[in-house]
Design an enzyme around this catalytic site. Structure first.
Site, short mmCIF file in Angstrom:
data_model
loop_
_atom_site.label_atom_id
_atom_site.label_comp_id
_atom_site.label_asym_id
_atom_site.label_seq_id
_atom_site.Cartn_x
_atom_site.Cartn_y
_atom_site.Cartn_z
N HIS A 182 0.83 -1.21 0.00
CA HIS A 182 0.00 0.00 0.00
C HIS A 182 0.86 1.26 0.00
CE1 HIS A 182 0.70 0.87 4.32
NE2 HIS A 182 0.63 -0.44 4.50
N CYS A 198 3.62 -4.81 6.56
CA CYS A 198 3.18 -4.48 5.21
C CYS A 198 4.31 -3.86 4.39
CB CYS A 198 1.99 -3.52 5.27
SG CYS A 198 0.50 -4.28 5.95
#
Length: 234
Positions: A182, A198
């Site tokens: 992301h 992440c």
């Protein structure tokens, strides 16, 4: 013979010489500082984006090392299918394989030690300006994030949401891994191991990858053998 008058004259001359020398050094130092080249300008695609639901600021010159800039490179894994995404966490790089010959490479920040994930996943779906739904495991570590839990609907998209402008969701054997690729990376955090697992990208790069990505493609994240740079950001 050294008279009082000549002694006084020599003393004054010496004093003047002593005063002049630092000025010469100061000029030399100033010239040396001015000789330092300015940071290279950022590519145009790292400029401000104003046609999104929320503004995305430009990346300041000198804030990201050139080797972490988005760029097309030779494909290191020509045997893999087009659309495969490969993440090398120790190199802090993500590759989108465009063809047997070429790949698009991006700089990323990755998971801190104890929070990283590795393996092969499936790109299940993509989201523009995603909500941040904090998993229960993270709330156990950071109870202050309870308002953004899955049960509470998560955090609204926009500035301050750590998911940034785009997110790619990784599933394994039909189950959500809870790890994402992301946006939301800051220039100073790019190229470091600082997140809770992440893969974070600059928003400009996350938008570019989102538009290229292929539903159902493999996402391969190599295991990391390096230590973390800092505690996780979230």
């Amino acid at each position: 013979m050294l008279t009082r008058r000549s002694f006084t004259f020599l003393s004054l001359a010496s004093g003047l010489t002593a005063c002049v020398q630092p000025q010469d050094n100061a000029v030399t130092r100033a010239e040396s500082v001015s000789a330092v080249p300015p940071p290279p300008p950022m590519p145009e695609f790292y400029g401000a984006i104003t046609d999104e639901p929320f503004p995305i600021p430009a990346i300041p010159p000198g804030s990201v090392r050139p080797e972490l800039w988005r760029q097309e490179v030779a494909n290191p894994w020509p045997e893999r299918v087009r659309g495969t995404i490969v993440v090398d966490p120790d190199a802090r790089l993500l590759f989108f394989l465009q063809s047997p010959d070429r790949a698009m490479r991006y700089g990323v920040s990755v998971g801190a030690q104890g929070f990283s994930w590795s393996g092969t996943a499936r790109l299940q779906f993509r989201r523009e300006w995603p909500r941040w739904k904090v998993p229960d495991s993270m709330i156990e570590r950071q109870p202050e994030l309870e308002p953004y839990s899955v049960a509470n609907g998560g955090m609204d998209p926009g500035p301050g949401n750590p998911m940034g402008a785009r997110a790619l969701y990784l599933f394994q054997n039909g189950e959500d891994t809870l790890y994402r690729i992301h946006g939301g990376a800051t220039p100073e955090g790019l190229g470091r191991a600082v997140s809770s697992g992440c893969i974070r990208m600059l928003d400009q790069d996350a938008i570019d990858l989102h538009d290229r990505a292929i539903h159902g493609a493999d996402v391969i994240v190599f295991p990391s053998i390096q230590a973390s740079d800092a505690p996780p950001l979230y």
